[in-house]
Each structure stands twice: as C-alpha cells, then as structure tokens.
Design an enzyme around this catalytic site. Sequence first.
Site, mmCIF file in Angstrom:
data_model
loop_
_atom_site.group_PDB
_atom_site.id
_atom_site.type_symbol
_atom_site.label_atom_id
_atom_site.label_comp_id
_atom_site.label_asym_id
_atom_site.label_seq_id
_atom_site.Cartn_x
_atom_site.Cartn_y
_atom_site.Cartn_z
ATOM 1 N N ASP A 2 97.988 130.585 76.717
ATOM 2 C CA ASP A 2 97.075 131.302 75.827
ATOM 3 C C ASP A 2 95.862 131.730 76.630
ATOM 4 O O ASP A 2 95.564 131.151 77.680
ATOM 5 C CB ASP A 2 96.644 130.401 74.659
ATOM 6 N N SER A 3 95.161 132.717 76.090
ATOM 7 C CA SER A 3 93.944 133.167 76.758
ATOM 8 C C SER A 3 92.830 132.129 76.654
ATOM 9 O O SER A 3 91.847 132.218 77.373
ATOM 10 C CB SER A 3 93.476 134.478 76.134
ATOM 11 N N CYS A 28 99.495 133.847 72.506
ATOM 12 C CA CYS A 28 98.352 134.755 72.504
ATOM 13 C C CYS A 28 98.878 136.125 72.083
ATOM 14 O O CYS A 28 99.852 136.623 72.662
ATOM 15 C CB CYS A 28 97.769 134.809 73.917
ATOM 16 N N GLU A 52 85.126 129.843 67.300
ATOM 17 C CA GLU A 52 84.772 129.204 68.575
ATOM 18 C C GLU A 52 83.423 128.493 68.476
ATOM 19 O O GLU A 52 83.163 127.529 69.193
ATOM 20 C CB GLU A 52 84.750 130.240 69.715
ATOM 21 N N CYS A 107 96.412 136.178 64.575
ATOM 22 C CA CYS A 107 95.578 135.651 65.654
ATOM 23 C C CYS A 107 95.677 134.138 65.559
ATOM 24 O O CYS A 107 95.571 133.575 64.465
ATOM 25 C CB CYS A 107 94.127 136.110 65.474
ATOM 26 N N HIS A 117 93.705 131.895 66.319
ATOM 27 C CA HIS A 117 92.490 131.204 65.863
ATOM 28 C C HIS A 117 92.452 131.070 64.329
ATOM 29 O O HIS A 117 91.819 130.161 63.806
ATOM 30 C CB HIS A 117 91.233 131.974 66.276
#
Lengths: 274, 274
Positions: A9-10, A72, A151, A184, A186
């Site tokens: 993943d990034s 990702c 984040e 996504c 996240h």
Amino acid sequence: MDKPIGVIDSGVGGLTVVHELMRQLPKEKLIYLGDTARCPYGPRSEKEVKKFTWEMVNFLMEKDIKMLVIACNTATAFTLAELQEELDIPVIGVIQPGARAAIKFTQNNHVGVIGTEGTINSEAYTQALKKINENIHVNALACPSFVPMVESGTLAGPEAYSVVEETLLPMKRRNHMDTLILGCTHYPLIKDTIQEVIGEHVTIISSSEETARETSTILDVHGLLSNTEMSPVHQFYTTGELDIFIEIARTIFQESSFNMLKIKKAGLISNQDA
Amino acid sequence: MDKPIGVIDSGVGGLTVVHELMRQLPKEKLIYLGDTARCPYGPRSEKEVKKFTWEMVNFLMEKDIKMLVIACNTATAFTLAELQEELDIPVIGVIQPGARAAIKFTQNNHVGVIGTEGTINSEAYTQALKKINENIHVNALACPSFVPMVESGTLAGPEAYSVVEETLLPMKRRNHMDTLILGCTHYPLIKDTIQEVIGEHVTIISSSEETARETSTILDVHGLLSNTEMSPVHQFYTTGELDIFIEIARTIFQESSFNMLKIKKAGLISNQDA
C-alpha cells in the site's frame, strides 16, 4: 503452503485490508509493506506510481510470497494488469472485488463510488463495473478531505459527521443508488459515519472486506491455502516513521491482533524519491 | 472470450445459480445441463454420483466451455477436487463460495448450515469452514422436506411457513448463530420464508448468489470475461421431461430472462441408469 501473502500500500490505508485478511483467513501469514514515506500516491504521475509499486513488489518477491494483494486503489488502477502479466504468482487489486460485490448487492443497478481524486479521475471503478454490466449507472464522487481527516485520527463524532455530510451532499441530492462502494482503503475507518449520513437504505461495500474475501477464493482455487495449525506472526514494514505507523496500527487492530504484528522499517528507497 | 460457461446440476436447483449468473454476469453465455431424469443425487452412492457427473461434464466439454460451475452440493462434495485436477479449465463448486461468504459476514463465528441429508452428512460445509477458520462453530441441520416442497411448487404461504418452522425448530432452540448458509440450490426459492422463521438478526447466505460472484472473480483473474456487446442466448438441456423443466424454469426466471433461454432434451443417458 506456508508461504506468506504479500500486501502493498502507499501508506497505512491498506491496514484495513490486512485487518480483514487476518479475520477472514486466520491461518495465513502476511507481509505488509506501506510506502508511508512517499504517501499519498493519488496526486503522482502514472510513471512514478509504477516505479514505486515495482520497488515494493520486488521487496516482497524476495521474501518468497505466494500471492500479492495491491491494497491501494491508485496502484491497482495503474499496475494491476502489468503485475498480473509479469508475476508468476496470483495478483489481486482492491478495485475489482468492490465492483463485483456491488454488482451482487445492487437491485436497481444504481451504484455510488467514493474515493480519492486520483481514483475517481482514473474512472477505474466505472470501467470495472461497466466491463461486467453496461447497464450499471455509476455515481462517482471524489472526497479529498476524507484521507487527511482519517490520518489525523478523526474517525467519528460531530466533526467527522459534518465533514462527511458536507462532502457527500452532491451525491445525496441525485441519489437513486442502493449500493455505495468505499473506493479507498482508508474509508472503512469512517464507515459508520458514512452510513449515518447516506442512510440505512444504502448497502455500503468495503473494498477491504471484499478484497480479503476474494483473496480467500483465489488461494483456494490455486491450491495455496495454508494448512498450518499454528497462529501466524505477521511482518509489517514501513518506509516512513516507525512511531507514527505503530500508532495507527494500534488504532486499527485490537490488542490481541496487534500483538501478532512485527513492525520494522524497510530500507527500500533513496531519499531523493521521497 | 465468447465461449460459454458450463453449469451442471442434478436437476432444476442449479437454475437459481444460473439466475444469479445471468444477473451478475449479463454478458456471459451459459450452457446448463440438469440431470432431472436421475435426480436427486443426495441418496446415491459416491461412485454413482461421480459417474453421472462425469457424463454431464463430458457432454459440456464437447460444447467447448471456458469454465465449469458444479451447481449441485452433492456433486461438489464428491467430485470438485477430481474435476479441478483433471480438467484444464477453471472449476468451481457451490460449497466453498457459501462458506467463504459466511466467514466474511459472521461477527460471532457461529454459523448455521441447512441442506439435504446427503450434503449435511458429508460434512462438506463444516470441512470448508474449518479449513479456513478452526474457531468457527457450525450448527448443521438436514432439511429433507424442503426439496420435495419446492419441487411441488410450494414456495410461500402458511403451508410453506409451517413446514419450514417445524424443520428449523431444533436449530432455533440452540441458536447463537448470526449467519445461516442455504446449503442447497433449491433453498433460495424459499429464502423469504426461512428469513421470517429464523429471524431478521440472522444474515442468510445464498450459495447460488455467492457462486455467481466467485465465478465472476475467477473469470476475471483468468482473463476469461466475455467482451461481447450482444445479449447472449443461453442453452438449457435436461435429461428428463421437457414440459416439467420448462414449467419450473418459468417460475424461476422472469419473462424477459425466460425468453433468452433455449431449452432442449439431452440424449445423455441410457435408460438403465435412471
């Protein structure tokens, strides 16, 4: 087959995929590499994303993985086809599993997709949906404020609600959809808030859950499922700061799972790339 | 890849898998073979089920199928491993997709399974679940009255409710499960009644829906998805009476889908096998 599954993943978003892999495939050993130092990939060029992704893949291939999960969305959009062709192990991305789950769940063929600007602009979900069924109506919306919010650790409460509500307003206005893809990795962390804003009548598809489910399918079809009796220990690598990575991993995993992780810094990249 | 997907079943139950394949993969052409003349397979010996299944497989292999779906639980339990090894096309059964979906949905690791006596006694679902996660608690129950009821056309109403309620009573008594697998391709036809009896708090997994979903995954991973623009015409074969087969197909498929079917009698078997 006691070799590990590799997950790239990034950054930290792919940890929601890992969380689901641990839940749905508790016998499987995982190696995760998050390119936190160069995150996010969303605004980067295709050439750069391909270069960084191949660096991560080569790092994991040296650890003798039996399957690769690209956790990702941006990396999936740019590199999935190439990796599937060039690697001699099965490769899965996060886009197609979410699309297939949405096609299964929708009753009225109106599907929403939310993701980063990079993912939405790539139209990768629309293409994945239409490739299978041209009659699917896709309502796609970029939500650039969600990743920074996650984040920063804001996952629920009035502040999260107001950001999500404001962002999803244009989608709600022309809303016939009965299914919404979280495009996504996240977003599963703010799924409850999204569900509250979008309404209970919409089925929310987590691409993380669906990717783990399809990893299970593919391992089985290729005869690669682990048959160990032991609890696996997982290895996690980050190209960025160890402290921040550990902090976020602790919020995603419960204590019992967190103790199954070994987290290290990967000496993957030279400074000029960051 | 405009070759068809082959689907085999002991009779008409597999039509619920076909219905989902048509819904989730509308570009794919299907060839279905139902061995109605020798249905049910449940009480037959392993040797006999293997022989009949191979006869069906050979019939479809001559029609140049690109993938095989075993839409029958009994045939899956006895022949999946062998067919996966011996055929050079991907092969999927109905048991593993239902098991994987249940593992995804359950939150408390208590999963129920209902099916024919043959399927439940084979413990194929329990094995498929435990292979992936040994901590899954399985509550399995044979429901021998359901298939005859469905085949007689009783799908809802007070009579269906009372049969389902009485049958599921032992399962409800010791019920911690949050997920129930319909481990028989006939059962999706009485899903609403089963949901009403078992309660809304239990997620019902249709192995037909899940098998179609995983067929989509496997076609994609193998680069076998159809890219035609045309609406496919499907071919259906039965070894039994054409009239009865057409009648049941008409109740499963809506008018628009029913018109996409071409139904024929298959000259597959000699009379002494029936």
